[in-house]
Design a protein around this motif. Sequence first.
Motif, PDB file in Angstrom:
ATOM      1  N   GLY A   1       2.046   7.553  -7.438  1.00  0.00           N
ATOM      2  CA  GLY A   1       2.378   6.166  -7.143  1.00  0.00           C
ATOM      3  C   GLY A   1       1.204   5.157  -7.216  1.00  0.00           C
ATOM      4  N   ALA A   2       1.302   4.044  -7.147  1.00  0.00           N
ATOM      5  CA  ALA A   2       0.497   3.045  -7.338  1.00  0.00           C
ATOM      6  C   ALA A   2       0.697   1.818  -6.207  1.00  0.00           C
ATOM      7  CB  ALA A   2       0.616   2.420  -8.859  1.00  0.00           C
ATOM      8  N   VAL A   3      -0.303   1.211  -5.846  1.00  0.00           N
ATOM      9  CA  VAL A   3      -0.488   0.085  -4.962  1.00  0.00           C
ATOM     10  C   VAL A   3       0.349  -1.102  -5.815  1.00  0.00           C
ATOM     11  CG1 VAL A   3      -1.729  -1.614  -3.474  1.00  0.00           C
ATOM     12  CG2 VAL A   3      -2.161   0.880  -3.622  1.00  0.00           C
ATOM     13  N   VAL A   4       1.092  -1.763  -5.275  1.00  0.00           N
ATOM     14  CA  VAL A   4       1.807  -2.868  -5.920  1.00  0.00           C
ATOM     15  C   VAL A   4       1.523  -4.273  -5.245  1.00  0.00           C
ATOM     16  CG1 VAL A   4       3.856  -3.862  -6.511  1.00  0.00           C
ATOM     17  CG2 VAL A   4       3.265  -1.511  -6.934  1.00  0.00           C
ATOM     18  N   GLU A   5       1.245  -5.147  -5.838  1.00  0.00           N
ATOM     19  CA  GLU A   5       1.166  -6.670  -5.463  1.00  0.00           C
ATOM     20  C   GLU A   5       2.432  -7.222  -5.837  1.00  0.00           C
ATOM     21  OE1 GLU A   5      -2.297  -8.962  -6.037  1.00  0.00           O
ATOM     22  OE2 GLU A   5      -1.460 -10.843  -5.602  1.00  0.00           O
TER      23      GLU A   5
ATOM     24  N   GLU B   1       0.904  -1.348  -0.157  1.00  0.00           N
ATOM     25  CA  GLU B   1       0.099   0.006   0.076  1.00  0.00           C
ATOM     26  C   GLU B   1       0.957   1.018  -0.056  1.00  0.00           C
ATOM     27  OE1 GLU B   1      -3.491   0.507   0.311  1.00  0.00           O
ATOM     28  OE2 GLU B   1      -4.030  -1.474   0.154  1.00  0.00           O
ATOM     29  N   ILE B   2       2.011   1.320   0.759  1.00  0.00           N
ATOM     30  CA  ILE B   2       2.976   2.441   0.848  1.00  0.00           C
ATOM     31  C   ILE B   2       3.270   3.009  -0.403  1.00  0.00           C
ATOM     32  CG2 ILE B   2       4.940   1.007   1.257  1.00  0.00           C
ATOM     33  CD1 ILE B   2       4.095   4.297   3.075  1.00  0.00           C
ATOM     34  N   LEU B   3       3.325   2.293  -1.486  1.00  0.00           N
ATOM     35  CA  LEU B   3       3.785   2.674  -2.734  1.00  0.00           C
ATOM     36  C   LEU B   3       2.965   3.591  -3.455  1.00  0.00           C
ATOM     37  CD1 LEU B   3       5.880  -0.371  -4.227  1.00  0.00           C
ATOM     38  CD2 LEU B   3       6.888   1.557  -3.055  1.00  0.00           C
TER      39      LEU B   3
END
Lengths: 281, 958
Positions: B610-614, B599-601
């Motif tokens: 920025g974007a949330v990354v999995e 989430e922090i990204l």
Amino acid sequence: MHFMVHTPKPLRSTLMIKEFYRPATLQEAIDLKRGLGDRAVWFGGGTCINTLTFEKIRDIAISLENLGLDYIREEDDRICIGASVTLQKILDSTVAPGALKRMISLSMTRTVRNMATIAGKIFPVMQISGLPVCLLAMNAQVKYNEGEISPLEEYITLDVDGLIREIRIPKESAGAAVRYCVQKSNGPCIAATSVHLKTDGGSVVDARAFVACDSSGVVRLRETESLITGDPKKHPDAIREWVMGEVTPSADILGSIEYKKFIIANAVTDCVMECLQGEPQ
Amino acid sequence: MKITFYLNGTAKEIDTEPGRNVQELLQSMGIRSVRKIEQASGFSGGDIILLDGKAVNAGLLIAAQLEGHKVRTVESLSEGGKLSPVQSALVDMGVVQSAYNAPSAALLLTELLERVENPSRQEIIDALSCIYIRDSGYQQYFKAVAIAKERMRDPDFRTEIAEEFREDLREVGKVRPKIDGAQLVRGQPAYVEDRVLPGSCVLKMLRSPHAHAYIKRIDTTDAEKLPGIALIITYLNCPNVYYTVAGQGYPEPSPHDRRMFGRKLRHVGDRVAAVVAESETIACDAVGKIRVEYEELPALFSIEEAEAPGAAVVHKGQISYLSGKPYYEKVVDIQPDKRDGEIIYPFNIGADPYKNLASSVKNGIGNIEKGFSEADVVVEREYRTSQVNCTPCEPHTCYTRMEGDRLVVHASTQVPWHVRRNVATVLGIDENKVRVVKERVGGGYGSKQDILLEEVCAFATWKTGKPVFYQFTREEEFTACSSRHPMNITVKLGAKRDGTLTAIEMNVKANTGPYGNHCLTVPMNACSKSLPLLMCDNIQFDVRVFYSNIYPTGAYQGYGAPQGSFALQTALAELACELGVPHWEVMEKNRVRKGSVLEILKCLGEGTEGAVVEVASCGLDEAIRLGMEAFHMDRKEESGDPDIKIGKGMVIVQQGSGLPGLDQSNARVTLLSDGSLMVHTGGADIGTGLDTVCAKLAAEVLGIDLDKVTVVSGDTDHTPFDKGAYASSGTYFSGNAVKKAAEDLKTKMLTIAADLLQESVETLQLEYPQKIAGQTGSVSFYDIAHHAESGVGPGQVVGFASYATHDTAIPYGAHFCQVAVSRKTGEIKVQRYHAYMDCGTPINPEMAEGQVYGGVLKSIGHTLWEEMKMNETGHCLNSDLKTYGVPMAGDLPDDFHVKFICTDDPYGPFGGKSVSEVSTNGATCAISIAIHDAVGVWLREWPFTAEKILRNLGRVNE
């Protein structure tokens, strides 16, 4: 408000050598030097003369290459090392003292060892050199010019600019302990120390302790020597205290005065204990 | 003076000054392999020759010393173009990377093997003691020597070089010689300096003696009178254009806060004037004749000084924004000073330059107060990092010349396209008038992402029409080059008794120095490449970056992550200590895993949202397991010496693979008439083996042998656009572009083959080597090319692709180390260091290993020894490699090991992720933790010197 006129550093120190002589005999070399005076410099491996850290500007070189000074030999009670013997040759020699070899291997890389000569490294140029520290502890002598002989300790104060022909190390003082303090491999030297102790029946009858810890040269620790000679117990903590009281390093990028005193004191103490335990090389 | 000597077996008689430097003499005689890393030091190698069979430094010799002697250079080693056993072993082991001193290494090891039949480890270290190798470290040289030794007996000797990966693939993951390795190890012309034509002018720079000053008056009259002066450039006659030296993509996050020359000087070594002359001697003489009157200003060196109320202002110029508005309420009574020039912000980066604030950003997820209120234990610590230099072997170098009405820039750069844009912008000309040729790069490590000399050189050529050469001295590398930002980082952690993190707060204060290149992105990276390693619902970060008068900063391998990792991971270990729980257990409880949602990204975009990354791939499970097994972390080791204490530490690390959403790469793959391939990629191979990666990817896609693929790269005239080599983007962006282009070519070839075979495309398949098979027969690549290029064919077959993405591929690693700390001397010896790395599929396994060894050794360097030291007036006290403290062969850990955990990342080309930068992020924290384990003290400021150890132990007093 002021003007600053910038003088760039010399592009190449090597531009200063305009003439290069290769005398074939010692006498020819000595005569050349007398005739040329201060403009001429003795030239061994060239590692100091060819670097930018060499401060004196001289433009004539007199090479030692053809003077037959490339020998290491034992003579009665001494080991004789010709002036133009490279440090690598000393390292490879079966005759050279172990402490000298150790100091050389600790303080110089192979390419520099392949070039630098023992006579050229006696006088440290702008940086700490372990070689004179070790030779002084061994009470080495210098044979120079027509054959005069002086203790190295005396010679380095003479300012004779003579032709060094040979370094003589008395066998009786060739056993010494050395330390070369660096923070990392090939890093700048914080301090170089060397100690020779002469014992008689378990007692120290003579001590020679030397330290180089800045560009000002090599210092003899005379108070420490006399205390070592006078104190039968030689407790390491006491030796450390003596040394810390006697050395006067300066603070620089390698560390504070307190730190350097601590390091030097440990190094000298280790040298003394190594000598006392009869394990100097 | 006439001198006769033997050069590689041939008698030479030359007429020269007796004092001429032999390194320069040999270069003038066409021996390109004998190079100058720094002036006549005898420390760094590059200038090694064999004199009567003994290895010596040519830079320490004068010409007269050669009389009657035999000189051997690396040119003597490869008979008939065939590599010698040592050279081939070095190439095969993957250590010929940036390779500026690879010829010297080859000579040293040749001499060693001629002297010693079976050299020991210590003898190999002794042989390498006089050579500085920054890229791959020294570890693989031991095996290279063993291979060379065997090949001296049996030229066809082969052995396992490195672990290989992906049995399903032919080229990717396999050990293959770097495609430019032979050229580089032979010492053949490859670098910018090798392109300089006789008669070219030389540029020398007059640099500021003051850390902060205005030029009141500058008088170049006397200098201009010297014969041979082509041009003198000062603030009075340079282009009035403001720009950033950072080679970054659009939108540029760095402020445009510098002019080619300004009246305001902001650091010792800042540009005052450039002299272009017919020779180096004339240029230096002219520099000495320029008279300058300065008005000195108070200088700021620390973050504390820069942020203090009433501090001198480093940038007091006119402020403007190309887009966006400042977020802050501007309350200042300072009027701009014209002498300071301008600052132009492409967009808002939270700057307030009149308060020396270069950039700032604050953000987070969750509720930080709530997080700390839920914690059973809270620790808060401050960590400090000092300024560190990239120290590439090849100094920054540029050569510019006119070709017709066009400017050609030969550059040692990581960013050819940004160089072209920057040069065109500063000169006020169109980009079609500028060609940038990235030559082989002898090490960059980030510092060649900045455009530090190209635009001056280009301007000089554009104005005079003359070819101009400029190479930094080693001193300029320290005083005028980008370096790692000093940072003060405060980390506050909250955790439950069982070690579960409830809150992370990270406050970064960074010192950008005189200019703002990378001032937002490097300090942000301290957060964005460390925080996502830990899963926590409540995270807050605050980044504030200050101008000062230290030497310039910028990009350096790791790009802020080494500082951030040091702070966050050491704080985690300190938290574990407070909890009374082993550090690795707290790590295990909180760390990232495959499938974790970062989430922090979404708060940490670099110039864009920025974007949330999995997390799509993560090899940390296996990396940690292997390291724990190898190190027995819960077992205490004893040294046998009461003064030597042993300790262990471990950390996890990550980086990125390029900048999704920001970067772009393009590539073209062309089928040549005989069925071989030509790859055109804009990617900048800076010694890392990117060209080899691209060749392998094309070969893999198209079923062709590697030697039938040629790569042309980094030439703005002949290859398509690429963002450049930074942000660990090479394999991921440039590689993916080549892979896509090869796939495009494959599609086109299948269409032609279907036509030739009279079958549908669906029935065809590509087969190794170089053919397409159908149900009725097959056609070779030659057949396809021949048909395509004939009078009835569809034309030359070319695949093209552009690669841009929002997909993220994160490389990970677990680093383990064991140190021995002397309570007597404070000396720290790294005894063991293992790096277990997940870089997806290692495409060039042996070169990837080298990059990890090199990255780790660099970070051991800044952890223990490296530091740019300044005096109270801002002058660098250690602007040479020896006193600065770069790691050498003798500094290697006794047990140094790299192991790859192969994960097949879904987004990387054939599963590949980045490898180099991530390697630099672990050593400081691992060693810090190990030191604490050994002697019970936490060192919170790098470098961890022996004196700091002794002071912390109370052995040396303040």
